[in-house]
Design a protein around this motif. Sequence first.
Motif, PDB file in Angstrom:
ATOM      1  N   THR A  67      10.395  11.072  -0.005  1.00 40.15           N
ATOM      2  CA  THR A  67      10.204  10.168  -1.152  1.00 40.15           C
ATOM      3  C   THR A  67       9.092  10.581  -2.099  1.00 40.15           C
TER       4      THR A  67
ATOM      5  N   GLN B 187       9.658   2.292   5.912  1.00 36.06           N
ATOM      6  CA  GLN B 187       9.398   3.724   5.754  1.00 36.06           C
ATOM      7  C   GLN B 187       8.388   4.201   6.789  1.00 36.06           C
TER       8      GLN B 187
ATOM      9  N   THR C 282       3.593   7.408  -3.510  1.00 41.08           N
ATOM     10  CA  THR C 282       3.804   5.967  -3.691  1.00 41.08           C
ATOM     11  C   THR C 282       3.176   5.548  -5.011  1.00 41.08           C
TER      12      THR C 282
ATOM     13  N   LEU D 266       9.085   7.228   9.448  1.00 46.04           N
ATOM     14  CA  LEU D 266       8.201   8.382   9.579  1.00 46.04           C
ATOM     15  C   LEU D 266       7.691   8.519  11.012  1.00 46.04           C
TER      16      LEU D 266
ATOM     17  N   CYS E  51       3.452  13.934   9.289  1.00 48.82           N
ATOM     18  CA  CYS E  51       3.889  12.688   8.646  1.00 48.82           C
ATOM     19  C   CYS E  51       3.805  12.795   7.125  1.00 48.82           C
TER      20      CYS E  51
ATOM     21  N   THR F 189       2.682   3.894   2.795  1.00 52.37           N
ATOM     22  CA  THR F 189       4.142   4.009   2.733  1.00 52.37           C
ATOM     23  C   THR F 189       4.740   2.932   1.823  1.00 52.37           C
TER      24      THR F 189
ATOM     25  N   GLN G 187       0.005  11.109   0.795  1.00 52.47           N
ATOM     26  CA  GLN G 187      -0.653  10.347   1.858  1.00 52.47           C
ATOM     27  C   GLN G 187      -1.168   9.012   1.353  1.00 52.47           C
TER      28      GLN G 187
ATOM     29  N   LYS H 116       6.987  12.514   4.557  1.00 50.61           N
ATOM     30  CA  LYS H 116       7.015  11.559   3.453  1.00 50.61           C
ATOM     31  C   LYS H 116       7.214  12.266   2.124  1.00 50.61           C
ATOM     32  N   ASN H 117       6.539  13.386   1.952  1.00 48.16           N
ATOM     33  CA  ASN H 117       6.651  14.135   0.700  1.00 48.16           C
ATOM     34  C   ASN H 117       8.070  14.624   0.480  1.00 48.16           C
TER      35      ASN H 117
END
Length: 472
Positions: free
Chosen positions: A343, A180, A346, A184, A335, A175, A146, A339-340
């Motif tokens: 990718t 990205q 971050t 998402l 979300c 992100t 996150q 994302k996990n």
Amino acid sequence: MLLMEAGDLQLTASGSRTEQLFHAIRHKIVSQLWPLNGKLPSTRQLAQELNMSRNTVIAAYEQLVAEGYIESRQGSGFYVAVALPEQFVPDVVIKDVQTKAMKEPHLQRAFRPGVGDFEAFPYRLWQSMLQRHSSRRILMGSHDPQGLPELRHALSDYLASSRSVSCDPSRIIITSGAQQALALALLATLSSGDDIMMEQPGYTQMRAIINTLGYRIKPVPVRPISGLDLDHVLKQQARALYLTPSNQYPMGTTLNTEQRLALIQWAQTNKSWIIEDDYDSEFQFAHRPYTSMQGLAAKIGLDQHLLYVGSFSKILFNGLRLGYLVVPSKLVDKCVMLKNVLTGDTPAHSQAALADFMMEGHLLRHIRKMRRHYQTKRELMVEALHRYLGDKVDIISQAAGLHITLRWQTGITEQQWVEAAQKEQLMIRAMSYYDEANFATRGWHGVVLGFGNAPLEKIDEDIRRLAKAFVG
């Protein structure tokens, strides 16, 4: 300590100017859009931004001090009071959040849209921020996908202050750039084959993301000067609507408050989603920025249908690759999971450096400097275009952002001008680049000129060469 700016500060329609300013600032404070201990703009700075006398600002500040909303610190300025007047302390639960190139000439040529002025970036300051965290071992491991809590906290304060975005750090996902964040947003709200309306002409990368993920585009016309065809949207049904309301890309139009509210109500009525890409909201040169759609929706309790997207590419530099997505609470877990899976987390060092850059006031100072800088560039561009092309082309974009959109009816085609410009080592973009292939209804030619990376001292000469390429 976060440095405040006027942002979208809106004065009321009644009372003296002092009373209007007093109530506008008090609203920001009691609504928690300006955080406790945040530093207010100087009286001189705020007077300039709001086009009012400094005495008016001083009087409003003095009244706010007298009533306990802000405090004056000798030699330092004015700050939001740490303890607000008891009758106005909001009854909310405060979440426990931890606070506190390789050169490619063909991509960086003058007039390429979407590129900022790298020469004006504070490299030494940014390097010091990175160096501060370079030896922190804890940043070398894996992290919450996150985003770092300290960056989400700083971003929450910044968005509330400058754009009236209603969120807390728990609703922000950091992100790898805006693209990205947009992907998402789509994956979290749509199913395969769902319809999504988007502007035509519009952001090419968003169109590519939509097509890649298997959704169906329903184009919404955007007209020169008048902008989005609002009636077209209100008569349609779709699962989602994607917009760039602050500075429509590439047409350079904006949506006013009335239009924004109509679209928010449309989303509520149809149980549809709005994905607000707040592109170029930091650089408005002709008027005060409108409050974000997400912020407007929150004021009337309808923000559960909005997702808000932004990035630091234009205000800092493209290679940073940091963006953000603000979502309703019910979408956060989905979300973060997406994302996990796609990718992971971050890069933490860049996040930590950016958090410090924001919290110490450097971001806001940089934006103010670049707003003046880009306004000067745009004025020089407009003067040179009038000087060398006269009435051969029309400027149809508003005074905002980092690009100028041109329109003409006869003579050279837009693709011919693009190719002629390339021979002059200049890079402009044809309007056809932004068109939906099956929905091209234009009866005119157009190109987009970016001016962010155009050297000030070369603007006149480069426009002269571009005009020469136009007339042949």
